[in-house]
Design a protein around this motif. Structure first.
Motif, PDB file in Angstrom:
ATOM      1  N   ALA A   1     -32.012  38.728  26.024  1.00 30.64           N
ATOM      2  CA  ALA A   1     -31.648  37.420  26.569  1.00 30.64           C
ATOM      3  C   ALA A   1     -32.804  36.817  27.362  1.00 30.64           C
ATOM      4  N   ALA A   2     -33.457  37.644  28.185  1.00 28.46           N
ATOM      5  CA  ALA A   2     -34.591  37.159  28.982  1.00 28.46           C
ATOM      6  C   ALA A   2     -35.718  36.668  28.085  1.00 28.46           C
ATOM      7  N   ALA A   3     -36.025  37.438  27.033  1.00 28.90           N
ATOM      8  CA  ALA A   3     -37.088  37.048  26.103  1.00 28.90           C
ATOM      9  C   ALA A   3     -36.728  35.759  25.359  1.00 28.90           C
ATOM     10  N   ALA A   4     -35.455  35.639  24.953  1.00 26.04           N
ATOM     11  CA  ALA A   4     -35.005  34.454  24.218  1.00 26.04           C
ATOM     12  C   ALA A   4     -35.086  33.194  25.079  1.00 26.04           C
ATOM     13  N   PHE A   5     -34.636  33.286  26.338  1.00 25.03           N
ATOM     14  CA  PHE A   5     -34.695  32.120  27.228  1.00 25.03           C
ATOM     15  C   PHE A   5     -36.139  31.730  27.546  1.00 25.03           C
ATOM     16  N   LEU A   6     -37.008  32.708  27.673  1.00 22.58           N
ATOM     17  CA  LEU A   6     -38.413  32.437  27.933  1.00 22.58           C
ATOM     18  C   LEU A   6     -39.030  31.662  26.771  1.00 22.58           C
ATOM     19  N   VAL A   7     -38.760  32.097  25.548  1.00 23.57           N
ATOM     20  CA  VAL A   7     -39.274  31.406  24.366  1.00 23.57           C
ATOM     21  C   VAL A   7     -38.658  30.008  24.252  1.00 23.57           C
ATOM     22  N   ALA A   8     -37.353  29.898  24.533  1.00 21.39           N
ATOM     23  CA  ALA A   8     -36.681  28.594  24.460  1.00 21.39           C
ATOM     24  C   ALA A   8     -37.288  27.611  25.465  1.00 21.39           C
ATOM     25  N   TYR A   9     -37.596  28.099  26.656  1.00 22.61           N
ATOM     26  CA  TYR A   9     -38.235  27.250  27.669  1.00 22.61           C
ATOM     27  C   TYR A   9     -39.589  26.758  27.169  1.00 22.61           C
ATOM     28  N   PHE A  10     -40.369  27.651  26.584  1.00 21.05           N
ATOM     29  CA  PHE A  10     -41.679  27.280  26.039  1.00 21.05           C
ATOM     30  C   PHE A  10     -41.522  26.266  24.905  1.00 21.05           C
ATOM     31  N   LEU A  11     -40.536  26.481  24.032  1.00 21.95           N
ATOM     32  CA  LEU A  11     -40.302  25.546  22.926  1.00 21.95           C
ATOM     33  C   LEU A  11     -39.911  24.167  23.440  1.00 21.95           C
ATOM     34  N   GLY A  12     -39.080  24.142  24.483  1.00 20.96           N
ATOM     35  CA  GLY A  12     -38.659  22.864  25.061  1.00 20.96           C
ATOM     36  C   GLY A  12     -39.818  22.056  25.614  1.00 20.96           C
ATOM     37  N   LYS A  13     -40.855  22.733  26.063  1.00 22.86           N
ATOM     38  CA  LYS A  13     -42.032  22.053  26.604  1.00 22.86           C
ATOM     39  C   LYS A  13     -42.985  21.575  25.511  1.00 22.86           C
ATOM     40  N   ASN A  14     -42.884  22.165  24.320  1.00 26.39           N
ATOM     41  CA  ASN A  14     -43.868  21.873  23.281  1.00 26.39           C
ATOM     42  C   ASN A  14     -43.284  21.290  21.995  1.00 26.39           C
ATOM     43  N   PHE A  15     -42.028  21.604  21.687  1.00 34.44           N
ATOM     44  CA  PHE A  15     -41.378  21.065  20.493  1.00 34.44           C
ATOM     45  C   PHE A  15     -40.419  19.966  20.930  1.00 34.44           C
TER      46      PHE A  15
ATOM     47  N   GLU B   1     -34.974  19.558  25.834  1.00 38.76           N
ATOM     48  CA  GLU B   1     -35.182  20.875  26.440  1.00 38.76           C
ATOM     49  C   GLU B   1     -33.865  21.610  26.641  1.00 38.76           C
ATOM     50  N   TRP B   2     -32.826  20.901  27.098  1.00 35.55           N
ATOM     51  CA  TRP B   2     -31.550  21.552  27.344  1.00 35.55           C
ATOM     52  C   TRP B   2     -30.921  22.051  26.032  1.00 35.55           C
ATOM     53  N   GLN B   3     -31.239  21.358  24.921  1.00 35.64           N
ATOM     54  CA  GLN B   3     -30.717  21.795  23.631  1.00 35.64           C
ATOM     55  C   GLN B   3     -31.374  23.104  23.172  1.00 35.64           C
ATOM     56  N   TRP B   4     -32.666  23.260  23.492  1.00 33.40           N
ATOM     57  CA  TRP B   4     -33.330  24.524  23.180  1.00 33.40           C
ATOM     58  C   TRP B   4     -32.681  25.668  23.955  1.00 33.40           C
ATOM     59  N   LEU B   5     -32.364  25.415  25.218  1.00 30.55           N
ATOM     60  CA  LEU B   5     -31.704  26.445  26.025  1.00 30.55           C
ATOM     61  C   LEU B   5     -30.287  26.721  25.515  1.00 30.55           C
ATOM     62  N   GLY B   6     -29.618  25.640  25.070  1.00 26.29           N
ATOM     63  CA  GLY B   6     -28.295  25.811  24.472  1.00 26.29           C
ATOM     64  C   GLY B   6     -28.365  26.622  23.195  1.00 26.29           C
ATOM     65  N   MET B   7     -29.396  26.356  22.388  1.00 31.05           N
ATOM     66  CA  MET B   7     -29.582  27.112  21.153  1.00 31.05           C
ATOM     67  C   MET B   7     -29.864  28.585  21.461  1.00 31.05           C
ATOM     68  N   ALA B   8     -30.651  28.823  22.512  1.00 33.29           N
ATOM     69  CA  ALA B   8     -30.943  30.203  22.910  1.00 33.29           C
ATOM     70  C   ALA B   8     -29.663  30.928  23.303  1.00 33.29           C
ATOM     71  N   THR B   9     -28.790  30.246  24.045  1.00 35.46           N
ATOM     72  CA  THR B   9     -27.514  30.856  24.454  1.00 35.46           C
ATOM     73  C   THR B   9     -26.684  31.238  23.234  1.00 35.46           C
ATOM     74  N   ILE B  10     -26.640  30.324  22.263  1.00 35.22           N
ATOM     75  CA  ILE B  10     -25.902  30.592  21.023  1.00 35.22           C
ATOM     76  C   ILE B  10     -26.468  31.815  20.308  1.00 35.22           C
ATOM     77  N   ILE B  11     -27.793  31.851  20.169  1.00 37.20           N
ATOM     78  CA  ILE B  11     -28.441  32.931  19.419  1.00 37.20           C
ATOM     79  C   ILE B  11     -28.278  34.272  20.127  1.00 37.20           C
ATOM     80  N   ILE B  12     -28.378  34.266  21.452  1.00 36.85           N
ATOM     81  CA  ILE B  12     -28.216  35.508  22.217  1.00 36.85           C
ATOM     82  C   ILE B  12     -26.824  36.100  21.980  1.00 36.85           C
TER      83      ILE B  12
ATOM     84  N   GLY C   1     -37.013  41.759  22.298  1.00 43.08           N
ATOM     85  CA  GLY C   1     -36.735  42.058  23.700  1.00 43.08           C
ATOM     86  C   GLY C   1     -35.652  43.106  23.835  1.00 43.08           C
ATOM     87  N   ALA C   2     -34.612  42.992  23.010  1.00 47.50           N
ATOM     88  CA  ALA C   2     -33.516  43.958  23.046  1.00 47.50           C
ATOM     89  C   ALA C   2     -33.992  45.332  22.587  1.00 47.50           C
ATOM     90  N   TYR C   3     -34.837  45.353  21.570  1.00 49.07           N
ATOM     91  CA  TYR C   3     -35.333  46.627  21.033  1.00 49.07           C
ATOM     92  C   TYR C   3     -36.155  47.380  22.081  1.00 49.07           C
TER      93      TYR C   3
END
Length: 285
Positions: free
Chosen positions: A202-216, A221-232, A172-174
């Motif tokens: 950041a937008a791409a990362a949060f989008l993927v994290a949201y999808f992961l929270g629904k399926n993994f 779910e909030w931990q996936w979003l927290g992980m996305a924040t860390i990674i961003i 997303g950044a690229y």
């Protein structure tokens, strides 16, 4: 009859543009890592152990270009030892008390340097040997901690999910930076990086994290979003720190092992700084 060499040359990755090489290498590499992590924890162990070894050897090689003399082979052996111990302890094949083996093994660096007669600045080499451990080996070892952090079992979803978020952030950044980048993010270290690229990542990362929270379902779910924040955040700083390191020794890429990406450190720099925060986050929360 068409020459077989010409046909073969068409499939030479070096014939493609930098973006083409980047995409092809990324797809192949991601496929191997993801498939290996899903199929078996032992395949995950083998794949990430190899990535660790190549990354740490790269770091020591680059340090040598700047006149430093770290213990390349022994330092990489120490890194793999820490990674192996953390994995086997996570798998419950070893007791946690075996972590204490790390300290006497690491102390051998001083003994080895003592007998290097031609080494005029031994403590500089010692310092860079340990820096390679902290910068490369420890973060990869903490991925093991993250993978076993949920209930003591190996959860490939944590590893694969973190990588998906990281790759989404990078991609997303690229693309956002290439298309819209105008405002410099940290020009002194990385002139091409922009705030527009950062926000796209950041937008791409949060989008993927949201999808992961629904399926993994390994974590909430909030931990996936927290992980996305860390990674961003940490992933961006990881990229900048590696750029600072390369700029200090006046090179463009850490290596040429991965066409379109440079070296292993170029590809996994964001993970190196993110992994300690991810492991701490999942262990504490």
């Amino acid at each position: 009859m068409r020459s077989p060499f010409r046909v073969r040359d068409r499939f030479n990755i070096n014939n493609y543009s930098n973006l083409g090489q980047r995409v092809i290498t990324g797809i192949i590499g991601a496929g191997i890592i993801v498939a290996g992590s899903i199929i078996s924890p032992w395949l995950y162990f083998l794949i990430f152990g190899l990535i660790l070894a190549f990354s740490q050897m790269e770091f020591y090689k680059l340090s040598g270009l700047d006149g430093m003399l770290p213990l390349k082979s022994f330092g990489t052996f120490l890194g793999l030892s820490i990674f192996t111990l953390s994995f086997f302890i996570g798998m419950e094949h070893l007791n946690e008390k075996y972590y204490f083996l790390i300290f006497p093994l690491a102390s051998l660096v001083f003994f080895i340097k003592l007998y290097r007669k031609t080494d005029k600045k031994p403590f500089t080499g010692i310092a860079f040997t340990f820096l390679g451990l902290f910068y490369v080996a420890v973060p990869f070892s903490l991925l093991n901690v993250a993978a076993f952090s949920v209930d003591g079992s190996f959860h490939y979803e944590v590893i694969v999910g973190a990588l998906f978020i990281l790759w989404a952030s990078d991609s997303g950044a690229y693309f956002a930076g290439t298309k819209f980048g105008k405002t410099k993010l940290f020009e002194r270290v990385s002139p091409k990086k922009s705030w527009e690229g950062f926000l796209g990542g950041a937008a791409a990362a949060f989008l993927v994290a949201y999808f992961l929270g629904k399926n993994f379902k390994s974590i909430e779910e909030w931990q996936w979003l927290g992980m996305a924040t860390i990674i961003i955040i940490a992933g961006t700083y990881g990229d900048l720190i590696e750029s600072l390191f390369k700029r200090s020794i006046e090179i463009k890429d850490s290596g040429k092992s991965l066409p379109g990406h440079g070296g292993f450190m170029d590809r996994f720099d964001g993970l190196l700084l993110s992994a300690p925060f991810i492991a701490a986050f999942l262990k504490i929360f």
